[in-house]
Design a protein around this motif. Structure first.
Motif, PDB file in Angstrom:
ATOM      1  N   ARG A 192      60.731   1.295   1.556  1.00 26.51           N
ATOM      2  CA  ARG A 192      60.069   2.433   0.918  1.00 26.51           C
ATOM      3  C   ARG A 192      61.130   3.388   0.387  1.00 26.51           C
ATOM      4  NH1 ARG A 192      55.397   4.926   0.760  1.00 26.51           N
ATOM      5  NH2 ARG A 192      54.341   3.586   2.246  1.00 26.51           N
ATOM      6  N   ARG A 193      60.843   4.012  -0.733  1.00 36.24           N
ATOM      7  CA  ARG A 193      61.758   5.028  -1.284  1.00 36.24           C
ATOM      8  C   ARG A 193      61.871   6.163  -0.276  1.00 36.24           C
ATOM      9  NH1 ARG A 193      63.518   8.820  -4.465  1.00 36.24           N
ATOM     10  NH2 ARG A 193      64.639   8.259  -6.335  1.00 36.24           N
ATOM     11  N   ALA A 194      63.086   6.690  -0.108  1.00 35.98           N
ATOM     12  CA  ALA A 194      63.332   7.719   0.905  1.00 35.98           C
ATOM     13  C   ALA A 194      62.473   8.964   0.689  1.00 35.98           C
ATOM     14  CB  ALA A 194      64.816   8.100   0.911  1.00 35.98           C
ATOM     15  N   ARG A 195      62.254   9.349  -0.565  1.00 31.77           N
ATOM     16  CA  ARG A 195      61.359  10.473  -0.870  1.00 31.77           C
ATOM     17  C   ARG A 195      60.943  10.390  -2.340  1.00 31.77           C
ATOM     18  NH1 ARG A 195      65.761  15.175   0.006  1.00 31.77           N
ATOM     19  NH2 ARG A 195      67.336  14.212  -1.262  1.00 31.77           N
ATOM     20  N   TRP A 196      59.883  11.094  -2.651  1.00 31.55           N
ATOM     21  CA  TRP A 196      59.333  11.088  -4.002  1.00 31.55           C
ATOM     22  C   TRP A 196      60.323  11.682  -5.003  1.00 31.55           C
ATOM     23  CZ3 TRP A 196      54.178  10.414  -6.129  1.00 31.55           C
ATOM     24  CH2 TRP A 196      53.337   9.715  -5.264  1.00 31.55           C
ATOM     25  N   VAL A 197      60.303  11.132  -6.227  1.00 36.87           N
ATOM     26  CA  VAL A 197      61.009  11.743  -7.347  1.00 36.87           C
ATOM     27  C   VAL A 197      60.054  12.779  -7.925  1.00 36.87           C
ATOM     28  CG1 VAL A 197      61.939  11.403  -9.660  1.00 36.87           C
ATOM     29  CG2 VAL A 197      62.320   9.664  -7.910  1.00 36.87           C
ATOM     30  N   ARG A 198      60.515  14.007  -8.009  1.00 41.85           N
ATOM     31  CA  ARG A 198      59.698  15.102  -8.562  1.00 41.85           C
ATOM     32  C   ARG A 198      60.421  15.691  -9.770  1.00 41.85           C
ATOM     33  NH1 ARG A 198      55.552  15.115  -5.218  1.00 41.85           N
ATOM     34  NH2 ARG A 198      55.908  14.854  -3.003  1.00 41.85           N
ATOM     35  N   GLY A 199      59.654  16.035 -10.787  1.00 42.95           N
ATOM     36  CA  GLY A 199      60.258  16.615 -11.985  1.00 42.95           C
ATOM     37  C   GLY A 199      61.089  15.619 -12.768  1.00 42.95           C
ATOM     38  N   GLU A 200      60.622  14.396 -12.850  1.00 43.65           N
ATOM     39  CA  GLU A 200      61.344  13.326 -13.551  1.00 43.65           C
ATOM     40  C   GLU A 200      61.703  13.746 -14.978  1.00 43.65           C
ATOM     41  OE1 GLU A 200      63.412  10.729 -14.211  1.00 43.65           O
ATOM     42  OE2 GLU A 200      62.249   9.676 -12.705  1.00 43.65           O
TER      43      GLU A 200
ATOM     44  N   THR B 131      64.431  -2.468 -13.166  1.00 44.91           N
ATOM     45  CA  THR B 131      64.064  -1.141 -13.649  1.00 44.91           C
ATOM     46  C   THR B 131      64.974  -0.758 -14.801  1.00 44.91           C
ATOM     47  OG1 THR B 131      63.401  -0.500 -11.414  1.00 44.91           O
ATOM     48  CG2 THR B 131      63.731   1.277 -13.001  1.00 44.91           C
ATOM     49  N   VAL B 132      64.366  -0.252 -15.868  1.00 41.58           N
ATOM     50  CA  VAL B 132      65.094   0.274 -17.016  1.00 41.58           C
ATOM     51  C   VAL B 132      64.660   1.726 -17.171  1.00 41.58           C
ATOM     52  CG1 VAL B 132      65.553   0.050 -19.486  1.00 41.58           C
ATOM     53  CG2 VAL B 132      65.064  -1.997 -18.114  1.00 41.58           C
ATOM     54  N   ARG B 133      65.640   2.642 -17.213  1.00 40.49           N
ATOM     55  CA  ARG B 133      65.319   4.067 -17.357  1.00 40.49           C
ATOM     56  C   ARG B 133      66.153   4.654 -18.483  1.00 40.49           C
ATOM     57  NH1 ARG B 133      66.000   6.065 -11.196  1.00 40.49           N
ATOM     58  NH2 ARG B 133      68.152   5.943 -11.868  1.00 40.49           N
ATOM     59  N   TRP B 134      65.578   5.617 -19.170  1.00 41.81           N
ATOM     60  CA  TRP B 134      66.303   6.276 -20.244  1.00 41.81           C
ATOM     61  C   TRP B 134      65.852   7.714 -20.358  1.00 41.81           C
ATOM     62  CZ3 TRP B 134      62.594   2.571 -20.639  1.00 41.81           C
ATOM     63  CH2 TRP B 134      61.451   2.877 -21.360  1.00 41.81           C
ATOM     64  N   PRO B 135      66.786   8.608 -20.690  1.00 43.14           N
ATOM     65  CA  PRO B 135      68.233   8.402 -20.783  1.00 43.14           C
ATOM     66  C   PRO B 135      68.853   8.299 -19.395  1.00 43.14           C
ATOM     67  CG  PRO B 135      67.738  10.725 -21.073  1.00 43.14           C
ATOM     68  CD  PRO B 135      66.414  10.007 -20.937  1.00 43.14           C
ATOM     69  N   SER B 136      70.142   8.005 -19.344  1.00 40.44           N
ATOM     70  CA  SER B 136      70.870   7.949 -18.083  1.00 40.44           C
ATOM     71  C   SER B 136      71.322   9.363 -17.741  1.00 40.44           C
ATOM     72  CB  SER B 136      72.069   7.010 -18.199  1.00 40.44           C
ATOM     73  OG  SER B 136      72.722   6.877 -16.961  1.00 40.44           O
ATOM     74  N   VAL B 137      70.694   9.949 -16.720  1.00 36.81           N
ATOM     75  CA  VAL B 137      70.907  11.356 -16.400  1.00 36.81           C
ATOM     76  C   VAL B 137      71.591  11.505 -15.043  1.00 36.81           C
ATOM     77  CG1 VAL B 137      69.764  13.580 -16.039  1.00 36.81           C
ATOM     78  CG2 VAL B 137      68.833  11.962 -17.700  1.00 36.81           C
ATOM     79  N   PRO B 138      72.772  12.136 -14.987  1.00 37.16           N
ATOM     80  CA  PRO B 138      73.417  12.398 -13.703  1.00 37.16           C
ATOM     81  C   PRO B 138      72.583  13.339 -12.837  1.00 37.16           C
ATOM     82  CG  PRO B 138      74.956  12.723 -15.509  1.00 37.16           C
ATOM     83  CD  PRO B 138      73.585  12.569 -16.109  1.00 37.16           C
ATOM     84  N   GLY B 139      72.776  13.224 -11.536  1.00 36.06           N
ATOM     85  CA  GLY B 139      72.170  14.176 -10.624  1.00 36.06           C
ATOM     86  C   GLY B 139      70.936  13.707  -9.898  1.00 36.06           C
ATOM     87  N   TYR B 140      70.484  12.491 -10.124  1.00 29.76           N
ATOM     88  CA  TYR B 140      69.327  11.961  -9.416  1.00 29.76           C
ATOM     89  C   TYR B 140      69.826  11.129  -8.243  1.00 29.76           C
ATOM     90  CZ  TYR B 140      65.777  13.280 -12.783  1.00 29.76           C
ATOM     91  OH  TYR B 140      64.914  13.984 -13.562  1.00 29.76           O
ATOM     92  N   ALA B 141      70.175  11.765  -7.160  1.00 26.05           N
ATOM     93  CA  ALA B 141      70.679  11.038  -5.999  1.00 26.05           C
ATOM     94  C   ALA B 141      69.820  11.382  -4.794  1.00 26.05           C
ATOM     95  CB  ALA B 141      72.133  11.391  -5.729  1.00 26.05           C
ATOM     96  N   VAL B 142      69.466  10.357  -4.036  1.00 20.72           N
ATOM     97  CA  VAL B 142      68.718  10.532  -2.797  1.00 20.72           C
ATOM     98  C   VAL B 142      69.670  10.245  -1.659  1.00 20.72           C
ATOM     99  CG1 VAL B 142      66.832   9.642  -1.393  1.00 20.72           C
ATOM    100  CG2 VAL B 142      66.541   9.853  -3.857  1.00 20.72           C
ATOM    101  N   PRO B 143      69.822  11.161  -0.689  1.00 21.67           N
ATOM    102  CA  PRO B 143      70.734  10.898   0.414  1.00 21.67           C
ATOM    103  C   PRO B 143      70.268   9.695   1.227  1.00 21.67           C
ATOM    104  CG  PRO B 143      69.968  13.185   0.446  1.00 21.67           C
ATOM    105  CD  PRO B 143      69.175  12.459  -0.595  1.00 21.67           C
ATOM    106  N   LEU B 144      71.238   8.891   1.629  1.00 19.51           N
ATOM    107  CA  LEU B 144      70.952   7.794   2.547  1.00 19.51           C
ATOM    108  C   LEU B 144      70.884   8.365   3.958  1.00 19.51           C
ATOM    109  CD1 LEU B 144      73.401   5.155   1.110  1.00 19.51           C
ATOM    110  CD2 LEU B 144      70.930   5.196   0.852  1.00 19.51           C
ATOM    111  N   GLY B 145      70.514   7.552   4.913  1.00 21.73           N
ATOM    112  CA  GLY B 145      70.455   8.005   6.290  1.00 21.73           C
ATOM    113  C   GLY B 145      71.756   8.585   6.781  1.00 21.73           C
ATOM    114  N   ASP B 146      72.892   8.089   6.254  1.00 17.13           N
ATOM    115  CA  ASP B 146      74.186   8.577   6.703  1.00 17.13           C
ATOM    116  C   ASP B 146      74.675   9.751   5.851  1.00 17.13           C
ATOM    117  OD1 ASP B 146      74.831   7.353   4.321  1.00 17.13           O
ATOM    118  OD2 ASP B 146      76.140   5.841   5.199  1.00 17.13           O
TER     119      ASP B 146
END
Length: 128
Positions: free
Chosen positions: A48-56, A107-122
């Motif tokens: 499962r995704r760690a958390r929802w993407v909001r404000g895509e 998955t194909v996404r556009w444009p390629s935007v920096p800053g969409y990172a979800v922290p891993l458990g560590d």
């Protein structure tokens, strides 16, 4: 052949959490792009995704290669169950996902935007 790259999605994806192409690749790598991102996602059953993407801020296309994969959107879910089933969502659409069976998705996404990172458990970030 500096501007040609030949690889294997399964092997290359394992090196960068599934990501094959996007802004996060080295600028000298032919897989670097600020226009598009491509991910080869291999997900065990129950992943499962760690958390929802909001404000895509991107548009995305997700294609089922194998398995059974659920995309979750506010108010409804989309279940991909046949090879080639796909879903497209646009900017501003919140979403998450769940692998109902072991699944492979592209998955194909556009444009390629920096800053969409979800922290891993560590605590280490990953592209989302």
């Amino acid at each position: 052949m500096d501007d040609v790259y030949v690889g294997n999605a399964g092997k290359d994806a394992a090196l960068d959490r599934g990501w094959l192409l996007g802004h996060f690749k080295d600028p000298d790598d032919p897989r670097h792009s600020e226009d598009v991102e491509i991910k080869w996602g291999v997900h065990p059953r129950g992943d499962r995704r760690a958390r929802w993407v909001r404000g895509e801020r991107r548009t995305a296309l997700l294609v089922l290669i194998s398995g059974r994969f659920r995309m979750e959107f506010p108010g409804h879910d989309v279940v991909l169950e046949r090879q080639g089933d796909y879903v497209v969502w646009g900017r501003g659409v919140d979403h998450s996902w769940y692998a109902e069976e072991e699944s492979v998705v592209l998955t194909v996404r556009w444009p390629s935007v920096p800053g969409y990172a979800v922290p891993l458990g560590d605590g280490e970030p990953r592209p989302s």
